[in-house]
Design an enzyme around this catalytic site. Structure first.
Site, mmCIF file in Angstrom:
data_model
loop_
_atom_site.group_PDB
_atom_site.id
_atom_site.type_symbol
_atom_site.label_atom_id
_atom_site.label_comp_id
_atom_site.label_asym_id
_atom_site.label_seq_id
_atom_site.Cartn_x
_atom_site.Cartn_y
_atom_site.Cartn_z
ATOM 1 N N CYS A 69 -4.383 3.286 4.689
ATOM 2 C CA CYS A 69 -4.039 4.275 3.624
ATOM 3 C C CYS A 69 -4.818 4.009 2.437
ATOM 4 O O CYS A 69 -5.311 4.891 1.843
ATOM 5 C CB CYS A 69 -2.613 4.226 3.394
ATOM 6 S SG CYS A 69 -1.853 2.772 3.505
ATOM 7 N N TYR A 70 -4.672 2.650 2.162
ATOM 8 C CA TYR A 70 -5.508 2.347 0.730
ATOM 9 C C TYR A 70 -7.071 2.793 0.962
ATOM 10 O O TYR A 70 -7.759 3.212 0.193
ATOM 11 C CB TYR A 70 -5.650 0.879 0.359
ATOM 12 C CG TYR A 70 -4.222 0.467 -0.155
ATOM 13 C CD1 TYR A 70 -4.021 0.693 -1.701
ATOM 14 C CD2 TYR A 70 -3.398 -0.608 0.281
ATOM 15 C CE1 TYR A 70 -2.901 0.289 -2.327
ATOM 16 C CE2 TYR A 70 -2.278 -0.913 -0.452
ATOM 17 C CZ TYR A 70 -1.990 -0.645 -1.398
ATOM 18 O OH TYR A 70 -1.060 -0.849 -2.113
#
Ligand code: NAP
Length: 342
Positions: free
Chosen positions: A147-148
């Site tokens: 996600c990051y």
């Protein structure tokens, strides 16, 4: 099409189930769970689903391949490193939300994940599916990005690919809601600790650093490293990455914006703001990434703000995008939502 899903008792698996349920090309979702001895009512496995007429089955690779055309793994790191072999041997499509197949070098996986990696020749068969920018060369094992990493890479792609910034000047300060860490309770996710608080965590040790660096270096081999920090914020969902870099001589704010808009001109899910900066609520409950730029001529630094929903663009939504690419479906199939605008 029949699809298999494992990990439905977790955050990403539940989100994926909901997306696949509304996907126009999916006829049936067969759920397999690691700790079942026999089939049980699906609602018993995850009561949040309410009453269904479906069962959940004990996990079995052969049964998965006999009854489905693809499997989604929404399982923690370490699981697919152990379970992937039969699928790879049979060239059976896998979409893996975990980090197990994102790093081609097994030593990197050991260093960052502190777990036993998959075999090097298996890792080579995987494709890192940053779906808004890359095109699958025909590989059937998709490593869905972190996600990051997704927020950071979409935010940096035009600047790095087009050589607009000093390659050794990248600093990322990224913030995430608590669902990013999954459903397990930890000392930092207890309500009293997390609420009304900001917590910097895993300074210089976050597992997404190597996949970000590998991708940046694939785009531009002058990037030597990046500085990457993560902060936990008391929200359910959402990531906001503030990315700073020194702009190369000869480029100004107008040039930067033009490159960003050109890169994402045909992207249904990535929006570049003409002016102003995006916030998290504008993307929560969508598969979108929104990007805004602010150039400071005094420091010659650009701030790039990239926001996503960690459970959608950062996990289940991008997994569906990769599924659509793999099977040549319309890239937006199953991914039409309205943001929460309040
Ligand atoms: N949360 C996010 O924002 C996000 C974003 C991108 C990627 N991801 C990745 O997606 C994966 C799932 O994340 P999550 O946040 O949904 O985690 P989670 O809430 O902790 O859920 C994990 C799921 O995996 C199952 N599981 C646990 N141990 C297992 C094993 N040994 N074998 C098979 N299944 C097992 C769990 O079942 P039980 O109920 O039995 O424990 C649960 O269904 C992770 O690899 C994560 O890194 C998550």
């Amino acid at each position: 099409m029949n699809v298999a899903l494992t990990g439905i008792t977790g955050y990403a698996g539940m989100q994926l189930y909901n997306l696949l349920k509304n996907h126009p090309q999916v006829d049936q979702i067969n759920v397999y769970q690691h700790d079942l001895k026999e089939a049980i009512d699906l609602a018993q496995l995850n009561p949040k689903l309410g009453t269904t007429d479906q069962e959940a089955y004990p996990y079995n690779a052969q049964a998965v391949m006999n009854h489905n055309q693809v499997i989604f793994f929404a399982t923690p790191a370490g699981v697919t490193a152990e379970l992937a072999s039969p699928y790879l041997a049979a060239n059976f499509p896998v979409i893996d939300l975990s980090g197990d197949f994102r790093l081609p070098d097994p030593k990197d996986y050991e260093t960052w994940y502190h777990k036993t990696p998959a075999q090097a020749e298996e890792l080579e068969q995987a494709y890192y599916g940053l779906a808004d920018l890359e095109h699958n060369p025909g590989k059937t094992y998709i490593a869905n990005p972190g996600c990051y990493a997704t927020a950071t890479l979409l935010g940096l792609a035009p600047a790095v690919q087009d050589g607009l910034i000093e390659p050794d000047s990248i600093i990322v300060d990224a913030k995430s809601g608590l669902s990013g860490a999954g459903k397990s309770l930890t000392p930092s996710s207890h309500f009293v600790q997390a609420n009304e608080n900001l917590q910097v965590y895993k300074a210089n040790e976050h597992k997404h650093i190597p996949e970000i660096l590998n991708t940046l270096q694939g785009w531009n081999n002058e990037v030597p490293y990046l500085q990457f920090m993560t902060t936990l914020v008391p929200m359910d969902k959402g990531i906001l990455a503030s990315i700073y870099a020194k702009v190369k001589p000869g480029y100004d704010e107008k040039d930067l914006l033009q490159h960003y808009q050109d890169t994402y001109a045909d992207s249904p899910f990535v929006t570049v703001f003409n002016e102003g900066l995006p916030d998290v609520k504008s993307v929560v409950n969508t598969n979108d990434c929104k990007i805004g730029l602010a150039y400071n001529p005094v420091t010659n630094t650009v701030l790039i703000v990239s926001v996503i929903d960690n459970m959608l663009k950062g996990a289940a939504g991008q997994a569906v995008q990769n599924f659509n690419q793999l099977f040549d479906f319309d890239i937006t199939d199953g991914l039409h939502f309205a943001p929460t605008l309040y």
